[in-house]
Design a protein around this motif. Sequence first.
Motif, PDB file in Angstrom:
ATOM      1  N   THR A1204      -0.627   2.686   4.135  1.00  0.00           N
ATOM      2  CA  THR A1204      -1.386   2.906   5.377  1.00  0.00           C
ATOM      3  C   THR A1204      -2.565   3.505   5.098  1.00  0.00           C
ATOM      4  OG1 THR A1204      -0.435   4.832   6.347  1.00  0.00           O
ATOM      5  CG2 THR A1204       0.829   3.270   6.754  1.00  0.00           C
ATOM      6  N   GLN A1205      -3.535   3.904   6.165  1.00  0.00           N
ATOM      7  CA  GLN A1205      -4.727   4.450   5.727  1.00  0.00           C
ATOM      8  C   GLN A1205      -4.432   5.878   5.749  1.00  0.00           C
ATOM      9  OE1 GLN A1205      -6.916   2.627   9.016  1.00  0.00           O
ATOM     10  NE2 GLN A1205      -6.215   4.376  10.499  1.00  0.00           N
ATOM     11  N   PHE A1206      -3.331   6.658   6.283  1.00  0.00           N
ATOM     12  CA  PHE A1206      -2.854   7.817   6.088  1.00  0.00           C
ATOM     13  C   PHE A1206      -2.338   8.370   4.874  1.00  0.00           C
ATOM     14  CE2 PHE A1206      -2.992   6.409  10.657  1.00  0.00           C
ATOM     15  CZ  PHE A1206      -4.397   7.001  10.883  1.00  0.00           C
ATOM     16  N   GLY A1207      -2.141   7.452   3.933  1.00  0.00           N
ATOM     17  CA  GLY A1207      -1.628   7.764   2.720  1.00  0.00           C
ATOM     18  C   GLY A1207      -0.152   7.624   2.972  1.00  0.00           C
ATOM     19  N   LEU A1208       0.507   7.153   3.788  1.00  0.00           N
ATOM     20  CA  LEU A1208       1.864   6.903   3.735  1.00  0.00           C
ATOM     21  C   LEU A1208       2.192   5.750   2.790  1.00  0.00           C
ATOM     22  CD1 LEU A1208       3.272   6.935   7.258  1.00  0.00           C
ATOM     23  CD2 LEU A1208       3.459   8.764   5.677  1.00  0.00           C
ATOM     24  N   TYR A1209       3.507   5.587   2.155  1.00  0.00           N
ATOM     25  CA  TYR A1209       3.637   4.624   1.176  1.00  0.00           C
ATOM     26  C   TYR A1209       5.072   4.010   1.343  1.00  0.00           C
ATOM     27  CZ  TYR A1209       4.893   2.030  -3.262  1.00  0.00           C
ATOM     28  OH  TYR A1209       5.697   1.361  -4.218  1.00  0.00           O
ATOM     29  N   TYR A1210       5.264   2.825   1.647  1.00  0.00           N
ATOM     30  CA  TYR A1210       6.772   2.565   1.803  1.00  0.00           C
ATOM     31  C   TYR A1210       7.173   1.280   0.936  1.00  0.00           C
ATOM     32  CZ  TYR A1210      10.774   0.374   3.850  1.00  0.00           C
ATOM     33  OH  TYR A1210      12.030  -0.465   4.107  1.00  0.00           O
ATOM     34  N   GLU A1211       8.138   1.349   0.208  1.00  0.00           N
ATOM     35  CA  GLU A1211       8.778   0.255  -0.490  1.00  0.00           C
ATOM     36  C   GLU A1211      10.104   0.015  -0.123  1.00  0.00           C
ATOM     37  OE1 GLU A1211       9.988   0.805  -5.105  1.00  0.00           O
ATOM     38  OE2 GLU A1211       7.800   0.616  -4.693  1.00  0.00           O
ATOM     39  N   GLY A1212      10.486  -1.241   0.046  1.00  0.00           N
ATOM     40  CA  GLY A1212      12.135  -1.566   0.550  1.00  0.00           C
ATOM     41  C   GLY A1212      12.153  -2.888   1.044  1.00  0.00           C
ATOM     42  N   ASN A1415      -4.353   2.844  -2.999  1.00  0.00           N
ATOM     43  CA  ASN A1415      -3.309   3.861  -2.799  1.00  0.00           C
ATOM     44  C   ASN A1415      -2.965   3.977  -4.246  1.00  0.00           C
ATOM     45  OD1 ASN A1415      -0.675   5.237  -2.494  1.00  0.00           O
ATOM     46  ND2 ASN A1415      -0.899   4.891  -0.455  1.00  0.00           N
ATOM     47  N   ARG A1416      -2.810   5.366  -4.662  1.00  0.00           N
ATOM     48  CA  ARG A1416      -2.379   5.773  -6.189  1.00  0.00           C
ATOM     49  C   ARG A1416      -0.981   5.332  -6.401  1.00  0.00           C
ATOM     50  NH1 ARG A1416      -0.192  11.113  -6.256  1.00  0.00           N
ATOM     51  NH2 ARG A1416      -0.215  11.880  -3.975  1.00  0.00           N
TER      52      ARG A1416
END
Length: 1670
Positions: A1204-1212, A1415-1416
Amino acid sequence: METQRKSSGDDGGGERGLLHTWKGYSCSITPERLLLPRPVLQVALGTRHGVLLVEGGQVYSFGDLPWKQSQVPELAKPTLESALSGQRVVAVAAGSFHSGAVTEDGGVHMWGDNGAGQCGLSSLSSVPNPTPVALVDSDTSPPQTVPVLELACGQQHTLALSVQREVWAWGSGCQLGLNVSVFPVWKPQKVEHLAGRYVLQVACGASHSLALVRCLGPLDVHRPPVDKCGQCNQLLYTMTDKEDHVIISDSHYCPLGVELTEDEGRLEAPALTQGLKTSPSEPVLPSQTSTLGPANNSDPSHPQDLEKGDSSLANGALPASDSDPSAESADGGGAVAGVKNSPYPDEQAVKDYLKKLSDNTQAEQTAKAGGLHALLPSTGRETSSTLNSLVASCASAVGERVASTYEALSLKKMMNFYLPSGASRSAGITGAVPGVGDNTTERVRQEDSMQAKKSSSTGDIREEEAEGLRRRLSLPGLLSQVSPRLLRKAGRPRMRAVALTPLGGAVPEAQEVLPTLQTEVWSWGHGEHGQLGHGDNLARLQPLCIKSLNNKEVVRVAAGAHHSLALTAQSQVFSWGSNSSGQLGHMESPSTVPRLAKMSEGIRVWDVSAGERHTLLLADGDCIQPIIYYSGQQVKEGTEENHAKETGQQEEEEEGEQRVGGYTQQPVLLPFCMHLGYVSSVFAGGRRCVALSDRNVMGFIASLHELASAERKFYCKLCNIKTQIIRPLLELESLSSALGQVTLGLLQTLAGRFSLMCHLTGQHAASLTSNLRRGRDVKSLLILDHADIFLDSYHEYCIALGNFQVMGGFQALTKPSLDFFGKSPELLQRLAECSEENPAMADLLVALFCLPTRHLHEYGRLLLKLATCFEVSSSDYQRLQDSCSKFEALVLQLKRKRKEAEYTFHFWKSFPGKMTDSLRKPHRRLICESSNKALTLQNAGRFSVNWFILFNDALVHAQFSTHHVFPLATLWVEPIPEENTGLYGLKVITPEETFTLLACSPMEKAKWLRSINQAVDQALNGAGQDTASVSSGAGQKLEPPISRTASYTFYKDGRLKEATYEGRWLAGKPNGRGVLKWPDGRIYTGEFKNGLEDGFGEFVAPNKTLNKNDHYQGHWKDGKMHGLGTYRYASGEVYDGSFQDGMRHGHGMLRSGKLNTSSPSVFIGQWLQDKKTGYGVFDDITKGEKYMGMWQDHLRQGTGVVVTQFGLYYEGVFKDNKMMGTGILLSEDDTTYEGEFSDDWTLNGKGVLTMANGDYLEGSFGGEWGSGLKVTGSYFKPHLFDTDKEKTHAVKLGRLCVCAEDKWQAVFDECWSQLGCEALGQGENSKAWENIAVALTTSRRHIEHSPELLSRTHSKTLESLEVIPQHEGPITMERYDTIRLYLIKACDTPLHPLGRLVETLVAVYRMTYVGVGANRRLLPQAVNEIKSYLYRIFQIVRFLFQDLPEEGGVIPEPTTNVQDETEPGSTDAQLDSPKPSRVVSSSALLLPVLLPRLYPPLFTLYALDKEKEDDVYWECVLRLNKQPDLALLAFLGVQQKFWPVSIPVSMPALGEKQQVLSSTKDACFATAVETLQQISTTFTPSDKLQVIKLTFEEITQEVQSLLKQDFLWSMDDLFPVFLYVVLRARIRNLGSEVSLIEDLMDPCVQHGEHGIMFTTLKACYYQIQHEKIH
């Protein structure tokens, strides 16, 4: 204008231009022949002398020549004007006592009497020899001389017609038409009033002038129409409301002798002052004048000769006198009205004028007509006060008489003068007195009565009225050609008013080639004998159009002393003016309006000339030889002497003359004319007559005369038919009901074509006549050079005639014709030249309308006759022969057309009625039909009736009550071979039906096959060009092309019902480019194959609900979207990608949102049967989320990643579009959750939550991330001194996302299928290369149609790619290089399958990792994706170049071949190692192509990932760089021996060095520093490593020059120096550069030289970062 005439080969010098002269008309006269050394071309006669122009351009004078110093006693003997020798004269003219000549270059020479300035030379009373006179146009700057075409000379004036078709004048008298008050005018001046018009000819009488002017065509009316008179400011058009219609009158006459019509907008005459003071004490009449005559152009410029008692002073205009010109110029008071800055007349002049007026009995009437003020010429430039004082003084002089006149005018009438109130302002045609109140009916009654008083013959009244009506309607844009009777019937439908006289030429191009017939005659000058033709005896100062000659097609004008002649194209002569000796050829005496000369029936006049009191007419009689008529004074022998006496007393003498000799009542035939040979022109002047004739050598002259005579006769005939039959028929009330709308339209077209043909004939007749009069040669025959104009005109006419006939037009016309022409159609019979007894009316009409086509044969005959006068080998013979055969061929063709029309007409008569209505079309002709059962339908029912009718545009299959029409353009027919079936069959293919026809015999079969094929061929070539006649034998096999362009509308149920296709066909199916339109608005434009859309095409489909269109552009197959394309939905969504069977299938991108820039969401990925299925990236711009993962049926399903643009990262794992199952969630500050999810961002179940500092919670979680979590579990704080704490809970990312190999499979599959492989690597190598070549050539062809699509370099790349590189055989270094270069080029253009693949990969890569995707945490995935691209593209490359070793394989360099070894640049490593070789790797081959395109997003990810380390490093770099060089070197522990002592100066003199001081900064190892900085400008790891290597070499070089010896580094020595260089290079993102190289460098390089250097750089980076350097 006479051009030089080469003598045709058939005439000797003595046979042409023979001159005969005589006087009078008595039987005893025999003309005497003047002998001259050369043929005479032109004669001009004065009162007592003549001028001759002979071939070669010499001029002779004869007669009485008083201006010559040595008077030759022998009058008759012509003398050469030697002053003109050396000049080539092309035209001559003679006035009463002076002469003029025009030379080839347009120069004018004048000689003779110059007392009135008529020779244009000042200060000489007579000019003995021809002297040049220049016409100088002072309007141009610098002033230019104007070349002249022809001259005309009067008694005291001369007119010249310039090449620009403008009239120039000089001499004395109002007949000049100039705005001047002082005579004589020595210097030629332009007659401004005719400026802007195209003057065709000028003629001069003794004291009047005529000009023949071309009517302004529709093209000339672009000047804005003027609505007020430019001189007297009165309205030019007035509208009068009648009960049921409006009369628009343009009959305004300006008091200044000028009539302005709408075309005159260019005349810049100043307006008269309207702002006169109108106090009651000083009433002033407005400047509007209306007279009792039909025109009131008064001529107030001659205030002399006032003593004449009988002067008829109408409206204060004095009659122009014949007094001596010196008197005119002596009285300077005669200012012409309206002249710019003209002086006012002095008071005395005005007093005399008004005194005369007050004595005149007509004064009262004049004052009523508002004429008083017309006496005051005024310019409107000066103040009105002078005018008023003038008026006052005049009024006192005039005294009581005028005062009482004022009283006579009631106040009401006065008001009418001032207020432009409708009716009273509109001076009618006849110029009714305005001021009788507003009662228009009364006015009209008055008009009529006045007209009657004025006119002497009632016939004239009707004519005038008609003219008037026509004139009223001649506003711009109205057809002034329509007959007045037509317009009187106001209630009739408007479309009936067909203009029977075309406005332009006959055919557009004919306009310039042929002489114009739309002419006007303008006249000006003295008018006391009515010689101006305006219906009165007034003089005119300026040219004025003679309205009654409009539309009379005048082609030539001539002027006698006091009478005028106009010759029309219809060979009639109009004459007007003095008729004292019967010179007008009719009995009206005198005639003030043009009237027809009385000629007996069938005499057609084609040349006219006028002398002092006689007229000569040259005409066609019954035989070919021309005949001469004489009209006028009989000249007795011995009257010649009297003649010398008269100078000023002509008028009085006339009476005496008439008593002495007789004169003609009407033109008389001169009996001796038959002995003169073939007369080509006649001339009259003074009392003399002259005829020029030719002898008929070899029959040439006779043939020319016959051709011209036939054409004139034919034109008269056509005009008679037009006026006596066609026009009356068109005007019949009962016509539309009798004919019906369609046939009426056809009749009108026919009449229009007839009219055009008639007009063309008239123009041609005029052209032939002028050829007879001047040239008499074959060169100028228009019918040779412009035969097409004639052929087309006849062809068009015959088509119209046939159409009318086929529709039964002549039968329908029978009743109206019988009603109109009565039961005894003698007129019709006579005009149709029909000899049989009581013919049927329909047959008569047919004969009449077919008459013109007979004339074509005549053309052929006469041209052939002319041709026989020449040698067969000559070019003239050839031209005549060719034209002749053209006409003969057209005769045959038209005959055939007529037969076809008749055949068709009779067929319709017998055809069952109901079908006739729907099938009968004007242009449709019958070719053959099978009523004799010659043709039947195969497998038809037993009782069915099948009737086949072949027309020129369709094959009709008729049954009992129905019929079907098959258009020929889309009909294919082929014979069925008769192998032992015994059936003679024809297979007929149409777009929707195929059937077999059976013929009864082989003959019939052949006949029908030939007929159908010919008809189809003609229908395709355009019906007009008949290639071969239907009757011609079977010898010529005419097969129409199987592939053709045509239009067709489908009628059967199905996908194409009622759709219209227009484009290419092949055997009944659309094939090639075309357009298909459905009635509901769908349109497909593009390629077709076998009846279906196939290839590249565009498709538009309207969306009813949104009221916008869906739009697809792309590839099709079998009628469906298939392949690449772009689909723009009406909703604003755009899909760009692959289609299959009309559905989105394969790789594609869908943007939705109003504009692509602000699209709220973008999906790019794999589609399966219109649904998102497989791997795809979805960017939800409104939410600011990006999903990268698996899809199924439009839903997110399977593993995936969301950032997301707020830096959240999800993988699953995702299920049903939600995060559901195991997953990992990281926030910006490294807080991590790993566990179960139930919905987007909603935790539910077991999991571990780890804080940024390493503390973690373990247990059950519930709730949405970021809005308070419910937790049951344990909290752990790892042991503070646990050294392994970093390893405890580091989350491994990348396990739950889609692995790189599974991404973008569809993109690679498409590339494989483009190469012709079912799946990865399954296919033939050669087929793949073929597909590549095809793809490139088709793309290139597609682009050639729109070259703007690609640049020049791009097209060069394309050309080089079309050559397939050698792709078999062992790979050498050289071949490896070729492959590398080929790949670079291939990936450069999207038209190559590889280039397309790379382009798509770049697009998807950017789509994934740009924006929210930057996103890094995505860095490892991004790197793996690139590696996977390399691996998969390398598979394709190895498939194409099958001998390429696999990844890591080695290419040996053959050393046996000496030649190869010495070849420069064949390898890099040739010098280094004894066995040179190259390791093959995908990164070496493909990274240079791929990485530059992917670099920005990738490097951004590296920068984000290494942000913290880079910041620490950069801070240290900035701090250490503040130190000078030596201090820094010492600080870094560089050995002193490596310190540079001196450095090169920035601008060194040779070898000059500069000492390194302790303060020196940024100077040591500067070149190495600069080299290292280039690492940021390169893309691929190999390039970056090369930069590092170069940096080392630079350092080594510098140290070696310091130590002056070879030197080997140890790591301890090298490291500090390199560290110094790295610090000084100040590379901002060094950490990112290092990581990128490490991740993507070629594995084979890691252990070599490059590897060691890279390790050194990496060590430097860590050293600086960890600040181990204190």
